[in-house]
Motif scaffolding. Structure first.
Motif, mmCIF file in Angstrom:
data_model
loop_
_atom_site.group_PDB
_atom_site.id
_atom_site.type_symbol
_atom_site.label_atom_id
_atom_site.label_comp_id
_atom_site.label_asym_id
_atom_site.label_seq_id
_atom_site.Cartn_x
_atom_site.Cartn_y
_atom_site.Cartn_z
ATOM 1 N N THR A 23 -18.477 103.556 10.087
ATOM 2 C CA THR A 23 -18.677 103.945 8.734
ATOM 3 C C THR A 23 -19.862 102.828 8.187
ATOM 4 O O THR A 23 -20.170 103.296 7.024
ATOM 5 C CB THR A 23 -17.451 103.931 7.946
ATOM 6 N N PHE A 24 -19.843 101.607 8.801
ATOM 7 C CA PHE A 24 -20.689 100.680 8.294
ATOM 8 C C PHE A 24 -21.924 100.791 8.557
ATOM 9 O O PHE A 24 -22.447 101.331 9.529
ATOM 10 C CB PHE A 24 -20.348 99.218 8.710
ATOM 11 N N HIS A 25 -22.988 100.796 7.696
ATOM 12 C CA HIS A 25 -24.488 100.723 8.094
ATOM 13 C C HIS A 25 -25.205 99.732 7.720
ATOM 14 O O HIS A 25 -26.201 99.844 7.524
ATOM 15 C CB HIS A 25 -24.853 102.024 6.871
ATOM 16 N N SER A 26 -24.525 98.667 7.351
ATOM 17 C CA SER A 26 -25.127 97.244 7.345
ATOM 18 C C SER A 26 -24.332 96.436 7.899
ATOM 19 O O SER A 26 -23.189 96.208 7.910
ATOM 20 C CB SER A 26 -25.237 96.691 5.800
ATOM 21 N N SER A 27 -25.003 95.143 8.634
ATOM 22 C CA SER A 27 -24.246 94.295 9.321
ATOM 23 C C SER A 27 -24.051 93.143 8.513
ATOM 24 O O SER A 27 -24.360 92.881 7.499
ATOM 25 C CB SER A 27 -25.287 93.572 10.602
ATOM 26 N N ARG A 28 -23.005 92.288 8.978
ATOM 27 C CA ARG A 28 -22.592 91.242 8.053
ATOM 28 C C ARG A 28 -23.516 89.881 8.168
ATOM 29 O O ARG A 28 -24.040 89.718 9.069
ATOM 30 C CB ARG A 28 -21.289 90.564 8.404
ATOM 31 N N ASP A 29 -23.862 89.525 6.893
ATOM 32 C CA ASP A 29 -24.846 88.319 6.969
ATOM 33 C C ASP A 29 -24.077 87.172 7.295
ATOM 34 O O ASP A 29 -22.938 86.683 7.011
ATOM 35 C CB ASP A 29 -25.142 88.218 5.190
ATOM 36 N N SER A 46 -34.772 105.818 21.618
ATOM 37 C CA SER A 46 -34.525 105.269 23.045
ATOM 38 C C SER A 46 -33.501 105.739 23.534
ATOM 39 O O SER A 46 -32.170 105.651 23.009
ATOM 40 C CB SER A 46 -35.099 103.778 23.208
ATOM 41 N N ARG A 47 -33.296 105.942 24.979
ATOM 42 C CA ARG A 47 -32.095 106.245 25.673
ATOM 43 C C ARG A 47 -30.950 104.785 25.542
ATOM 44 O O ARG A 47 -29.881 105.375 25.460
ATOM 45 C CB ARG A 47 -32.192 106.579 27.202
ATOM 46 N N ALA A 48 -31.525 103.944 25.533
ATOM 47 C CA ALA A 48 -30.482 102.547 25.643
ATOM 48 C C ALA A 48 -30.049 102.509 24.287
ATOM 49 O O ALA A 48 -28.751 102.344 24.155
ATOM 50 C CB ALA A 48 -31.421 101.307 25.779
ATOM 51 N N ASP A 49 -30.638 102.820 23.043
ATOM 52 C CA ASP A 49 -29.927 102.873 21.626
ATOM 53 C C ASP A 49 -29.198 104.041 21.592
ATOM 54 O O ASP A 49 -28.166 103.927 20.877
ATOM 55 C CB ASP A 49 -30.980 102.833 20.910
ATOM 56 N N PHE A 50 -29.581 105.249 22.164
ATOM 57 C CA PHE A 50 -28.570 106.380 22.080
ATOM 58 C C PHE A 50 -27.314 106.107 22.790
ATOM 59 O O PHE A 50 -26.232 106.293 22.420
ATOM 60 C CB PHE A 50 -29.238 107.353 22.782
ATOM 61 N N ILE A 51 -27.452 105.390 23.734
ATOM 62 C CA ILE A 51 -25.960 105.020 24.874
ATOM 63 C C ILE A 51 -25.157 104.174 24.016
ATOM 64 O O ILE A 51 -24.103 104.171 23.984
ATOM 65 C CB ILE A 51 -26.311 104.628 26.172
ATOM 66 N N ARG A 52 -25.862 103.230 23.291
ATOM 67 C CA ARG A 52 -25.219 102.164 22.588
ATOM 68 C C ARG A 52 -24.596 102.842 21.387
ATOM 69 O O ARG A 52 -23.500 102.464 21.052
ATOM 70 C CB ARG A 52 -26.176 100.879 22.023
ATOM 71 N N ALA A 53 -25.062 103.704 20.765
ATOM 72 C CA ALA A 53 -24.565 104.305 19.618
ATOM 73 C C ALA A 53 -23.446 105.177 19.917
ATOM 74 O O ALA A 53 -22.439 105.340 19.059
ATOM 75 C CB ALA A 53 -25.828 105.037 18.698
ATOM 76 N N ASP A 57 -20.791 92.977 15.718
ATOM 77 C CA ASP A 57 -21.747 93.632 16.718
ATOM 78 C C ASP A 57 -23.141 94.244 16.329
ATOM 79 O O ASP A 57 -23.191 95.017 15.814
ATOM 80 C CB ASP A 57 -20.833 94.687 17.426
ATOM 81 N N VAL A 58 -23.938 93.067 15.995
ATOM 82 C CA VAL A 58 -25.269 93.322 15.703
ATOM 83 C C VAL A 58 -25.894 94.259 16.308
ATOM 84 O O VAL A 58 -26.691 95.293 15.742
ATOM 85 C CB VAL A 58 -26.030 92.040 15.359
ATOM 86 N N GLU A 59 -25.926 94.249 17.542
ATOM 87 C CA GLU A 59 -26.652 95.430 18.484
ATOM 88 C C GLU A 59 -26.037 96.714 18.338
ATOM 89 O O GLU A 59 -26.732 97.665 18.264
ATOM 90 C CB GLU A 59 -26.786 94.722 19.890
ATOM 91 N N GLY A 60 -24.918 96.794 18.068
ATOM 92 C CA GLY A 60 -24.014 98.112 18.008
ATOM 93 C C GLY A 60 -24.381 98.652 16.932
ATOM 94 O O GLY A 60 -24.912 99.831 16.580
ATOM 95 N N PHE A 61 -24.262 97.848 15.536
ATOM 96 C CA PHE A 61 -24.867 98.549 14.285
ATOM 97 C C PHE A 61 -26.441 98.773 14.397
ATOM 98 O O PHE A 61 -26.596 99.624 13.708
ATOM 99 C CB PHE A 61 -24.551 97.659 13.075
ATOM 100 N N SER A 62 -27.191 98.055 14.817
ATOM 101 C CA SER A 62 -28.563 98.387 15.014
ATOM 102 C C SER A 62 -28.847 99.658 15.736
ATOM 103 O O SER A 62 -29.665 100.526 15.031
ATOM 104 C CB SER A 62 -29.156 97.189 15.517
ATOM 105 N N ALA A 63 -28.259 99.752 16.695
ATOM 106 C CA ALA A 63 -28.343 101.195 17.613
ATOM 107 C C ALA A 63 -27.863 102.221 17.009
ATOM 108 O O ALA A 63 -28.478 103.325 16.720
ATOM 109 C CB ALA A 63 -27.709 101.135 18.965
ATOM 110 N N LEU A 64 -26.689 101.986 16.014
ATOM 111 C CA LEU A 64 -26.173 103.002 15.369
ATOM 112 C C LEU A 64 -26.983 103.618 14.016
ATOM 113 O O LEU A 64 -27.107 104.572 13.825
ATOM 114 C CB LEU A 64 -24.702 102.570 14.759
ATOM 115 N N ARG A 65 -27.440 102.515 13.486
ATOM 116 C CA ARG A 65 -28.577 102.856 12.266
ATOM 117 C C ARG A 65 -29.722 103.634 12.808
ATOM 118 O O ARG A 65 -30.180 104.594 12.313
ATOM 119 C CB ARG A 65 -28.937 101.617 11.722
#
Length: 343
Positions: free
Chosen positions: A148-154, A190-197, A206-214
């Motif tokens: 449910t988070f749509h922003s990563s922690r600073d 991209s397919r990589a971001d779709f798989i990660r999301a 997990d910065v990469e996970g949140f980025s792919a999710l956004r």
């Protein structure tokens, strides 16, 4: 001061064994009957018994021995039978008293338990029970709360400011047709971001996970599957079913391609690789009883089918295998088997 010699153990009430008198009415009756029998036997054999000797010495000796044995049996056998009957009556009486004492103890324990339960229920504070329910619900939703988070922690680092690109010239601007939506203007996922999301972020860092999710949430079709997956994962977590605990048997990529091509039933039965009986039983029971859960499951299965069909057209076998190992795909394996998709 109390004399230690006068101290006695605390009585146990109904649990205490009552001291039985050594001689009871049963023994008195048996003793009276034995005395009466012995007196009667003595009177009989002393006054009315045979007194003539046997004619032959040898025959008389044998007869006298047999007569003595029969006399002893006639005298003492009834006495023995009287005391056997008295012993049996005494044992029966003791058993009845022990049974009554045990029944009384059981009734007392039951009453004490009922009274304690009622007292505990009256003392229990409703606010405390509500807090406990809230804590349990929050613990069950730990897995899906990250989605449910749509922003990563600073993390406190300073990122360099990228220069602003110059605005496009009039020649470079492209006329868009009327009715163009913002989703259509967004870059393709991209397919990589779709798989990660589809696996959702592992942790809050997990910065990469949140980025792919956004990125996936900006895609109209992928966002529908993500929200449907999040709904079923939240509902499953309420029953203690978490995708990280499942270890399904992974199917080969060609089986997934058959599923994307529209095959159902036995040819794609290997996709239902979840063997956890407790998770299957809990999910199947909730499918029968909870209409909201059932609708969410069917909506999720339909969205996964549509999205995977599109994904499989250009995906390679390693990408299909990687997608099959995500939390969303594990939920599809579990719920698809419960819904009978692979039967």
């Amino acid at each position: 001061m109390t004399d230690p010699s006068d101290s006695r153990p605390t009585p146990l009430g109904i649990y205490d064994r009552h001291n039985q008198p050594y001689i009871t009415s049963i023994e008195v009756i048996a003793l009276v009957l034995s005395v009466l029998w012995l007196i009667g036997a003595a009177v009989f054999f002393l006054t009315l018994g045979p007194t003539e000797p046997a004619p032959d010495a040898e025959t008389g000796s044998t007869a006298s021995r047999l007569q003595f044995i029969m006399t002893m049996l006639a005298i003492f056998m009834p006495v023995a039978m009287i005391w056997v009957a008295a012993t049996a009556a005494r044992a029966s009486k003791v058993m009845r008293e022990e049974s009554q004492r045990l029944q009384g103890a059981i009734d007392a324990i039951r009453q004490a338990y009922v009274a304690q339960s009622q007292g505990r229920g009256a003392v229990m504070d409703n606010s405390v029970a509500q807090k406990l329910d809230e804590i349990a619900a929050a613990q069950r939703k730990t897995e899906t709360a990250l989605a449910t988070f749509h922003s990563s922690r600073d993390d406190g680092t300073i990122h360099p400011v990228e220069p602003t690109p110059p605005p496009p010239s009039a020649e470079e601007q492209v006329d868009l047709p009327l009715g163009t939506r913002a989703e259509d203007m967004a870059p393709r996922l991209s397919r990589a971001d779709f798989i990660r999301a589809m696996n959702f972020p592992e942790t809050a860092e997990d910065v990469e996970g949140f980025s792919a999710l956004r990125k996936a949430l900006k895609d109209r079709h992928a966002s529908q599957l993500i929200r449907a997956s999040q709904d079923v994962l939240t509902l499953l977590s309420q029953d203690g079913i978490y995708m990280d605990d499942l270890r399904p048997d992974m199917a080969r990529p060609e089986i997934w391609r058959k599923f994307a091509a529209g095959e159902r039933g036995r040819p794609v039965a290997a996709l239902g690789g979840v063997r956890d009986r407790s998770s299957l039983a809990l999910a199947a029971g909730r499918m029968r009883q909870d209409s909201i859960f059932r609708d969410a499951v069917h909506h999720f299965l339909r969205k996964f089918d549509q999205m995977f069909t599109e994904f499989c057209e250009a995906a390679s076998d390693p990408e299909i295998t990687e997608l099959a190992d995500t939390r969303t795909s594990r939920a599809f394996m579990l719920l698809g088997r419960v819904a009978g998709t692979f039967d």
